[in-house]
Design an enzyme around this catalytic site. Structure first.
Site, short mmCIF file in Angstrom:
data_model
loop_
_atom_site.label_atom_id
_atom_site.label_comp_id
_atom_site.label_asym_id
_atom_site.label_seq_id
_atom_site.Cartn_x
_atom_site.Cartn_y
_atom_site.Cartn_z
N LYS A 151 -125.28 -20.55 71.75
CA LYS A 151 -126.23 -19.90 72.70
C LYS A 151 -127.54 -20.38 72.74
CE LYS A 151 -127.55 -15.70 70.30
NZ LYS A 151 -128.88 -16.31 69.83
N GLY A 195 -117.64 -14.36 63.47
CA GLY A 195 -117.19 -14.72 62.42
C GLY A 195 -117.54 -13.95 61.20
N HIS A 254 -124.21 -10.73 70.70
CA HIS A 254 -123.71 -10.36 69.22
C HIS A 254 -123.08 -8.90 69.48
CE1 HIS A 254 -125.04 -14.07 67.86
NE2 HIS A 254 -126.35 -13.59 67.51
N ARG A 395 -120.24 -0.81 58.14
CA ARG A 395 -121.55 -1.79 57.86
C ARG A 395 -121.16 -3.28 58.00
NH1 ARG A 395 -123.78 1.32 53.83
NH2 ARG A 395 -123.13 -0.03 52.24
N ASP A 423 -115.46 6.31 51.00
CA ASP A 423 -116.41 5.18 50.86
C ASP A 423 -115.69 4.03 50.46
OD1 ASP A 423 -118.39 3.21 50.79
OD2 ASP A 423 -119.63 4.50 49.43
C1 BG6 Z 1 -129.29 -15.29 66.13
C2 BG6 Z 1 -130.56 -14.97 66.73
O1 BG6 Z 1 -128.25 -15.30 67.19
O2 BG6 Z 1 -129.02 -14.10 65.15
C3 BG6 Z 1 -131.73 -14.44 65.76
O3 BG6 Z 1 -130.93 -15.80 67.78
C4 BG6 Z 1 -131.01 -13.45 64.74
O4 BG6 Z 1 -132.80 -14.12 66.29
C5 BG6 Z 1 -129.65 -13.69 64.21
O5 BG6 Z 1 -132.02 -13.61 63.59
C6 BG6 Z 1 -129.33 -12.95 63.34
O6 BG6 Z 1 -128.10 -13.35 62.49
P1 BG6 Z 1 -127.72 -13.01 61.17
O7 BG6 Z 1 -126.26 -13.46 60.81
O8 BG6 Z 1 -128.82 -13.11 60.03
O9 BG6 Z 1 -127.53 -11.42 61.35
#
Ligand code: BG6
Length: 509
Positions: A151, A195, A254, A395, A423
């Site tokens: 992206k 992933g 995400h 989490r 937990d």
């Molecule tokens: C990326 C974003 O896709 O994901 C970033 O562009 C962000 O801004 C990152 O920091 C977070 O990824 P992770 O794996 O560190 O949670």
């Protein structure tokens, strides 16, 4: 495909993504012998660099835990080489081709994985040059090609479709039309959250447990929150970030991917197409896909309305030590780009009608955390007082865990109730070190021709449909972000926002 020996070509090799994620992931796969020990990696970018500088660049973010790791890194670096070149010059891609062919001759490799870790502006020029200069048909030349793309996939529905059309005219992403032994699907759109161990765990939690399956619906669940928090601001990425904002950077991809895995119906099978059909197939078809008209989870979500969104932008930390977003020199003066967003989505289907799904994400907050919090309804009747609602919390990071908040009898005389956790913390139950990095898992999938954990074009389309109208409103400056301090819990009003959509902390109503 295990029978193919790959050459991996990282385009954008001098950039942040390659340095922080791609090379460490390739090293992880190499170290654990998921990558053939003769796999060569070629870096390509505009920056001029000699081999030693490149090796320093590749190693910078690789964590070495043991002496043996150091030796492994030395072997790995011997497999890495670099070539500089422009992104729009055929002659540079022809030089790259010579370099690849040399490597192939020496190693016997018959497959190429191009990893595009590139800024969006050069995406299509690079894909075009690759097709022209570095792509070989499998039938004619026996060389298998795969392409991982990162992206941003456009800015909105229109630009994403345009990008899809342009890319689709060059490369294919439809597996079904090829014999499976030599699946020639070449485009792998990465969303690295797919992933992550706990995101992959969602299908198993939901569909391999009777105790969760039967309560996973509007009859039992009151609301769902999916939260992403980061402690860091936009450090060094202000220019990129300001064009996109937190919704395009994190929420539209995400968090929505997580939502679709939480909310989807069980797929017919675990095949890539069956899973992705359930997540979001819409009826827009790019040039390469064959249409199927099923109605799936993302299509039940109407576009987000203004009343269901809250935006924030971070300012200096309270002690004045950490800079505010607008202090970043690469951010335009007076920018209203959100660095925090909370949005509520509804899924109008039988399973979820009326259940708010709250997505929250932000930078420069008090902690780093990604979690899914599923809150159940109040217990009916008045047998007990002082009850808290049940919750299932997954989490995602850090400290992977699944825990269930439930009422228990407080041990001792009497019949007092107490909220407790069932937990499953990975650090105590499993060996932490076995949890792979998201990028390792996805690169391996692409090498093996498995599309399940990559984003399909129609899924992307469905995602943009949900977000494009509100993004236009935001881009027109019609929603002012609420300021919050760097390192704080976020803008004022988030508590009221989640309470408005049903989240209850503490005692039931
Ligand atoms: C990326 C974003 O896709 O994901 C970033 O562009 C962000 O801004 C990152 O920091 C977070 O990824 P992770 O794996 O560190 O949670």
């Amino acid at each position: 495909d295990s029978k193919h020996l790959y050459t991996v070509i990282v385009l954008g090799a001098s950039g942040d993504l390659a340095k922080k994620k791609t090379f460490p992931a390739l090293f992880g796969l190499y170290k654990n012998k998921y990558l053939d020990q003769n796999t060569h990696i070629i870096g390509y970018a505009r920056t001029k660099m000699d081999q030693t500088t490149f090796e320093g660049h590749v190693s910078k973010y690789i964590k070495l835990k043991t002496e043996a790791d150091k030796a492994t890194l030395q072997r790995f670096l011997k497999l890495c080489s670099y070539q500089d070149g422009q992104y729009d010059q055929d002659k540079d891609f022809q030089n790259l081709e010579k370099h690849i062919v040399e490597v192939e001759k020496a190693s016997g490799s018959t497959a190429r994985l191009f990893y595009m870790a590139l800024p969006p502006s050069v995406f299509i020029p690079v894909a075009t040059s690759l097709k022209k200069n570095n792509y070989h048909s499998f039938e004619k030349d026996g060389i298998l090609t795969r392409l991982i793309v990162e992206k941003p996939f456009g800015m909105d529905l229109e630009s994403s479709r345009k990008l899809g059309r342009e890319l689709g005219a060059l490369f294919n992403e439809d597996e079904a039309s090829y014999p499976s032994t030599h699946c020639l699907a070449v485009i792998y759109r990465i969303d690295h959250y797919l992933g992550k161990e706990m995101v992959k765990n969602l299908m198993i939690l939901r569909f391999a447990n009777v105790i969760f399956g039967s309560v996973w619906n509007r009859q039992s669940i009151d609301n769902v929150q999916i939260t992403f928090k980061e402690k860091i601001g936009t450090e060094g990425r202000g220019g990129y970030f300001d064009e996109f904002g937190i919704i395009r950077d994190v929420m539209q991809n995400h968090l929505l991917q997580i939502l679709s895995l939480v909310a989807m119906e069980p797929p017919v099978s675990l095949s890539a197409e069956d899973v992705r059909d359930e997540k979001g197939l819409s009826n827009i078809v790019n040039s390469s896909s064959s249409p199927t008209y099923q109605v799936k989870v993302l299509r039940f979500i109407p576009p987000i309305v203004k009343e269901n969104i809250l935006l924030g932008q971070y300012g200096k930390s309270e002690d004045g030590k950490e800079p505010g977003y607008l202090d970043d020199k690469t951010v335009p003066h007076g920018s209203k780009t959100p660095t925090y967003a909370a949005a509520t989505l509804f899924i109008h289907n039988d399973r979820w009608s009326g259940v708010p799904f709250m997505l929250k994400c932000g930078k420069a907050l008090d902690q780093q955390k990604t979690e899914i919090r599923i809150q159940f309804k109040d217990v009916p009747g008045h047998l007990f007082t002082g009850l808290s609602r049940n919750e299932i919390v997954i989490r995602v990071q850090p400290n992977e865990a699944v825990y269930v908040k439930m009422m228990n009898k407080e041990p001792g005389l009497g019949m007092k109730t107490i909220i407790s956790d069932l937990d499953l913390s990975y650090s105590s139950r499993f060996n932490d070190s076995v949890i792979p990095e998201a990028y390792e898992s996805l690169i391996l999938d692409a090498l093996n021709g498995d599309h399940s954990n990559f984003v399909r074009d129609d899924e992307l389309d469905a995602a943009w449909k949900i977000f494009t109208p509100i993004l236009k409103t935001i881009d027109h400056g019609e929603i002012d972000p609420i300021p919050y301090a760097y390192g704080s819990r976020g803008p004022k009003g988030v508590g009221e926002f989640v309470a408005k959509h049903g989240y209850t902390r503490g005692e039931q109503a």
